[in-house]
Motif scaffolding. Structure first.
Motif, PDB file in Angstrom:
ATOM      1  N   SER A  56       0.831  -1.207   0.000  1.00 60.29           N
ATOM      2  CA  SER A  56       0.000   0.000   0.000  1.00 60.29           C
ATOM      3  C   SER A  56       0.862   1.252   0.000  1.00 60.29           C
ATOM      4  O   SER A  56       0.547   2.243  -0.674  1.00 60.29           O
ATOM      5  N   ASP A 100     -10.725  -2.872   1.996  1.00 58.95           N
ATOM      6  CA  ASP A 100     -10.409  -4.284   1.797  1.00 58.95           C
ATOM      7  C   ASP A 100     -11.701  -5.017   1.467  1.00 58.95           C
ATOM      8  O   ASP A 100     -12.670  -4.984   2.231  1.00 58.95           O
ATOM      9  N   LEU A 136      -8.203  -3.206  -1.793  1.00 58.28           N
ATOM     10  CA  LEU A 136      -7.382  -4.366  -1.479  1.00 58.28           C
ATOM     11  C   LEU A 136      -8.166  -5.648  -1.727  1.00 58.28           C
ATOM     12  O   LEU A 136      -9.385  -5.693  -1.539  1.00 58.28           O
ATOM     13  N   ARG A 138      -8.120  -9.031  -0.058  1.00 55.09           N
ATOM     14  CA  ARG A 138      -7.597  -9.780   1.092  1.00 55.09           C
ATOM     15  C   ARG A 138      -6.225  -9.250   1.520  1.00 55.09           C
ATOM     16  O   ARG A 138      -5.277  -9.988   1.734  1.00 55.09           O
ATOM     17  N   GLY A 139      -6.161  -7.942   1.637  1.00 52.99           N
ATOM     18  CA  GLY A 139      -4.951  -7.284   2.122  1.00 52.99           C
ATOM     19  C   GLY A 139      -3.953  -6.905   1.052  1.00 52.99           C
ATOM     20  O   GLY A 139      -3.007  -6.163   1.328  1.00 52.99           O
TER      21      GLY A 139
END
Length: 477
Positions: A56, A100, A136, A138-139
Motif C-alpha cells: 500500500s 479491503d 485491497l 484480502r490485504g
C-alpha cells in the motif's frame, strides 16, 4: 468489506505559481459553473489494475509522485479580481481511502467506487481535481478507483496521467514533463499562441455570418425572449435556463454492426476516415431534422498538436465550429466536403473563451437577438476502424439483414444540459455505438430513436449506392 484509515499520497518540492486559467480550463470552467451541483456530469472515472507484489505504501508513493510530476493535479481553481485563476501548490497530500474487499469481487468494488466518487461535483477552490481510493483483495493492493475533474484534465490528459502512473507503479520514473498549464497560460498570451487565438476568433466571426443563427429556431426565440442565449457550449458563452422537467434531455444509444460496416465502406470509397463519414451523416440528419440546407455543428477539438501538448495533463479541449452545405449533391459529395470543412474547423479551435463571448454577442445582435449553437458531434473513439466487423461480403441483402439486428437502448436523462442535439460515438470492435442526446421539447423521445435509426438507414443506403441529399427527410416508420 473493511474500510481502513485513509493513507496519504504526499508530495513536496514542486513548482508553485499562479496564472490565469488556460483557454481550455476556462472553456470547461464556464460549463462547470453553469451546471453547479450537476457538474459531476463532467467527471471522468477510471479504474486501474495494480501489478502484483506492491505494498500500500508503494502505491500511495506512486500517486504522490504523479501529483508532483503533473502540476494540474495539485492546482486549485477560482475566480478573483484577475478573472478565472489557477493556483499551483508546491507541496501537500492527497488522501487515499483504503477498502479491503474480503469476500467481494475487488474489480466490481473498484468500479462501483469510481462511479460513487464521480457522483459528486468537485469543490475546485479547496479540493484537488483528482480523487483516489485503494481497493485491497484480502490485504493485497489490487485496484485504484480514480476520478478526475474535467477542469483538471480532459480525456487525453487522463489517458496520459494513467499511462504515467502505470510507469511509476512499475518503478520506471521518466523525465518530468517540461510543459505544464502555467506554461500553456503564458504561451496563450504572447507570440504564436496569441496569434492562433486571434485567427480562430476571426474564423468564427466569418463562419457565423454564413450559417443559420439557429438550427432549432424555437429555442433561439424562447431564449431571446428570456434575455439569454442557449447552447453555445463549453468555452463559447454557455448560458441557459433551468427546466422543471427532470427528464427533459434524454440520451439513447444505437448499437449497430450494420452502421459500422456501412460507414467503413463509404470511408474506403471516399478515402477518408470513418469519423469524417459519421460527421457528414450527422450534418445530413440534422439538416433533415431542422429543414436547413446549411448546417452548423460544434465539434470537440482535442487541441494537442505537438509533443509537449500531447503529454500535457490538463484541460485542452475547446469547441470547433463546423459548417456544411448538405442541400445538394450526393452523400459522397457531402463526405468529401466534410473532410475539408472539418480540418478547417479543428484548425481554428484554440481561443480565449472570454473573447469568444464578444464574438457570439456580435453574432447574436446581428441575428436580431437569436443565436443557438446547441448541436454537437464528438467522435470519442480512439480507433478509426472497427477491428472485428461481421463479413457481409458484397451482398446488399446481407447488409440490410444485419441492420435488423440493431438495438436502441436508454442511457440517461437530465434536467439541464448546455446542448440540444449531441451526437457522440464510443468504441467497440464489432459494432458502431452511436449516442444521441436531445432536448425532448425539440426532438420528442420516440423521435430520438427514429433519428438514430435514420443514421443507419442513410449509411446503409450510401454503402450500396449513391444517395441524393436534395430533399432528404427522416423516415417516420
Amino acid at each position: 468489506m473493511e474500510t481502513r484509515p485513509a493513507d496519504s499520497a504526499d508530495f513536496h518540492g514542486g513548482r508553485a505559481g499562479s496564472a490565469p486559467m488556460t483557454w481550455g480550463q476556462r472553456a470547461i470552467w464556464k460549463s462547470i459553473k453553469w451546471l453547479d451541483e450537476g457538474a459531476h456530469y463532467f467527471n471522468i472515472s477510471r479504474t486501474l489494475d495494480l501489478p502484483d507484489g506492491l505494498t500500500s505504501d508503494q502505491v500511495t508513493a506512486a500517486v504522490g509522485l504523479l501529483m508532483l510530476r503533473h502540476e494540474v493535479l495539485r492546482t486549485r481553481f477560482h475566480d478573483d479580481d484577475r478573472g478565472p485563476t489557477q493556483e499551483v501548490d508546491a507541496e501537500g497530500a492527497l488522501p487515499v481511502p483504503v477498502l479491503d474487499t474480503a469476500e467481494a469481487d475487488p474489480a466490481s468494488v473498484a468500479a462501483g467506487l469510481a462511479r460513487e466518487l464521480a457522483g459528486r461535483a468537485f469543490r475546485h477552490d479547496t479540493e484537488w481535481p483528482v480523487r483516489c481510493t485503494l481497493v485491497l483483495d484480502r490485504g493485497r493492493p489490487a485496484h485504484l478507483a480514480l476520478v478526475f475533474s474535467h477542469l483538471g484534465a480532459d480525456f487525453s490528459g487522463v489517458r496520459e496521467a494513467l499511462a504515467d502512473l502505470r510507469e511509476l507503479l512499475a518503478g520506471r520514473v521518466g523525465p518530468v514533463p517540461a510543459w505544464q498549464p502555467l506554461d500553456q497560460a503564458r504561451h496563450e498570451t504572447e507570440g504564436i499562441g496569441a496569434a492562433r487565438g486571434a485567427a480562430s476568433l476571426e474564423y468564427w466571426r466569418r463562419t457565423l455570418r454564413s450559417v443559420p443563427p439557429a438550427m432549432f429556431p424555437a429555442v433561439a426565440e424562447a431564449e431571446a425572449e428570456a434575455g439569454v442565449g442557449v447552447g453555445a457550449g463549453a468555452g463559447a458563452g454557455t448560458t441557459g435556463t433551468a427546466s422543471a422537467d427532470a427528464e427533459r434531455f434524454v440520451r439513447l444509444r444505437l448499437d449497430s454492426p450494420a452502421l459500422a460496416v456501412a460507414t467503413t465502406r463509404v470511408a474506403d470509397r471516399c478515402q477518408v476516415s470513418t469519423g469524417t463519414v459519421l460527421l457528414a451523416a450527422t450534418a445530413a440528419v440534422l439538416g433533415a431534422c431542422t429543414g436547413h440546407d446549411t448546417v452548423a455543428l460544434q465539434l470537440i477539438a482535442v487541441n494537442r498538436h505537438d509533443d509537449r501538448s500531447r503529454r500535457l495533463v490538463a484541460a485542452m479541449a475547446e469547441n470547433a465550429l463546423f459548417a456544411l452545405d448538405v442541400g445538394n449533391g450526393t452523400f459522397d459529395d457531402a463526405v468529401r466536403r466534410t473532410f475539408l470543412a472539418g480540418m478547417n474547423a479543428y484548425r481554428f479551435a484554440q481561443y480565449d473563451p472570454l473573447a469568444m463571448d464578444d464574438v457570439l454577442a456580435e453574432a447574436r445582435e446581428a441575428a436580431g437577438g437569436r443565436l443557438e449553437l446547441g448541436s454537437f458531434f464528438n467522435d470519442k473513439r480512439m480507433h478509426d476502424r472497427w477491428s472485428d466487423l461481421p463479413d457481409t461480403g458484397d451482398s446488399p441483402e446481407a447488409l440490410r439483414a444485419l441492420a435488423g439486428k440493431s438495438e436502441v437502448t436508454f442511457v440517461g436523462a437530465w434536467e439541464r444540459q448546455d446542448a440540444v442535439f449531441f451526437v457522440h460515438t464510443a468504441y467497440d470492435p464489432g459494432t458502431c455505438l452511436l449516442h444521441l442526446m436531445a432536448d425532448t421539447r425539440l426532438v420528442p423521445r420516440p423521435a430520438i430513436e427514429r433519428v438514430l435509426l435514420a443514421f443507419e438507414r442513410l449509411l446503409v443506403d450510401a454503402a450500396l449506392g449513391p444517395v441524393d441529399l436534395d430533399g432528404y427527410t427522416i423516415p417516420t416508420d
